[in-house]
Design an enzyme around this catalytic site. Structure first.
Site, mmCIF file in Angstrom:
data_model
loop_
_atom_site.group_PDB
_atom_site.id
_atom_site.type_symbol
_atom_site.label_atom_id
_atom_site.label_comp_id
_atom_site.label_asym_id
_atom_site.label_seq_id
_atom_site.Cartn_x
_atom_site.Cartn_y
_atom_site.Cartn_z
ATOM 1 C CD1 TRP A 12 -8.064 8.803 -0.032
ATOM 2 C CD2 TRP A 12 -7.006 9.858 -1.689
ATOM 3 N NE1 TRP A 12 -6.773 8.320 -0.074
ATOM 4 C CE2 TRP A 12 -6.096 8.955 -1.087
ATOM 5 C CE3 TRP A 12 -6.563 10.634 -2.761
ATOM 6 C CZ2 TRP A 12 -4.782 8.803 -1.505
ATOM 7 C CZ3 TRP A 12 -5.258 10.487 -3.193
ATOM 8 C CH2 TRP A 12 -4.375 9.588 -2.564
ATOM 9 C CG HIS A 48 -2.008 1.039 1.136
ATOM 10 N ND1 HIS A 48 -3.052 0.991 0.231
ATOM 11 C CD2 HIS A 48 -2.186 2.195 1.836
ATOM 12 C CE1 HIS A 48 -3.827 2.038 0.377
ATOM 13 N NE2 HIS A 48 -3.331 2.794 1.346
#
Length: 359
Positions: A323, A297
């Site tokens: 996001w 990640h």
């Protein structure tokens, strides 16, 4: 019989006929112990009688609330994580009346979670580490607990939810790779993982979106890919512009042979999709590259960090990364100091000018 078993679950289930008629009530007692299940059944039956004959307000348990909470949130990306926390909470709250869940009980549950050793998954199974779980983990578990209670308030099952304090969380640094580190890592990874890692560095996509990418989501002519809403964490579609390097990575996948059932998958290894990226090969490559404390990640963190350092506006980065809130993107804002330069420059030039004037 009012209590019975189902082949799909080890728990006892109840069947009740409300006094005065109405739909038959079915449900799980939340326990495998028949005596406890009978107690649950009898208490619920008495509550139904009180409601019908005396006008008492229904009393609900934690189990009742969890069942409705999960049902109301089917399809949300975060639900699976919530279920993990709810399964842990079950040992503390199964069968407990919602009205009995007060601040002291929540604080005790938070303390119990905080004292648990941190566990990581290894090839040999779960392994306990020498330190306790983080304050952030405690907050996430308590957050799910309070989300259920707040939902119960909305359903008018509770008058109010207890107010508690969040554990203080110290923000950790964002781990990102320098271009030199990234180049070393790509050179050490096996070809199939190197391609996936480079594609991640070029697009910022989450691991699941890379491993699950289908050719139907790619347009090499228009140089764009897309993530469907049901594949995105925020449940919103993401448009992914493809750089020259990203397009080159995708073109390298075209001649690879695929098993018939995986013909649509972009990234494959021996004909099958690659679902596990943090393998022994990944860890050995990190070691050979001299890179420590790096997760897959962190490639997404690296992509975002590089964007900010190159001057990409935060609002644009939010859209590119998919996001949901600006708060998530603000974590990278400190990596750009361009807006501060105008205030630093006069401070560094003024003393020199004054010194020359004095001469």
């Amino acid at each position: 019989m009012s209590l019975f078993k189902r082949s799909s679950s080890p728990n006892w289930y109840y069947k009740l006929y409300p006094p005065g008629g109405g739909p038959v009530l079915y449900g799980s007692t939340g326990t495998q112990d028949k005596a406890k299940a009978q107690e649950f059944h009898d208490r619920l039956k008495a509550d139904l009688w009180d409601q019908a004959k005396l006008g008492h307000k229904p009393r609900y348990t934690w189990n009742d609330a969890v069942i409705r909470y999960i049902g109301d949130r089917e399809g949300l990306a975060s639900l699976e994580t919530s279920k993990t926390h709810l399964r842990w909470l079950d040992q503390h709250l199964s069968g407990v009346q919602l009205t009995d869940i007060d601040r002291s009980r929540i604080d005790a549950i938070a303390h119990a979670k905080r004292m648990e050793p941190r566990v990581v998954q290894t090839r040999k199974g779960p392994k306990k580490l020498g330190r306790n779980v983080s304050a952030g983990t405690v907050n996430r578990v308590v957050g799910v607990l309070k989300a259920v209670l707040n939902a119960a308030v909305e359903w008018e099952w509770l008058d109010r939810a207890p107010v508690t304090k969040r554990a203080k969380v110290v923000s950790k640094r964002i781990r990102w790779l320098t271009p030199v580190e990234a180049e070393r890592l790509l050179a050490e990874l096996p070809t199939h993982l190197a391609d996936m890692a480079q594609f991640s560095l070029e697009t910022g996509l989450r691991r699941s979106n890379v491993t699950g990418l289908q050719w139907s989501q790619v347009d090499l002519v228009r140089r764009v890919a897309w993530i469907h809403p049901d594949q995105a964490k925020a449940r919103k579609a993401i448009t992914v512009p493809l750089s020259d390097a990203a397009v080159a990575v995708l073109r390298r996948q075209l001649p690879k042979k695929r098993k018939p059932e995986h013909v649509e998958s972009v990234f494959v290894y021996h004909g099958s999709p690659v679902y596990q990226t943090v393998t022994a090969a990944w860890k050995k490559a990190l070691k050979r590259a001299g890179i420590r404390d790096c997760r897959w990640h962190d490639l997404r963190h690296t992509w975002a960090s590089w964007h900010v350092q190159r001057g990409t506006p935060i609002q644009v980065l939010k859209e590119l990364g998919g996001w949901e809130t600006m708060e998530m993107v603000q974590r990278y804002a400190h990596l750009s100091a361009d807006h501060l330069s105008q205030w630093v420059q006069p401070m560094t030039e003024a003393p020199a000018k004054l010194h020359l004037a004095a001469r």
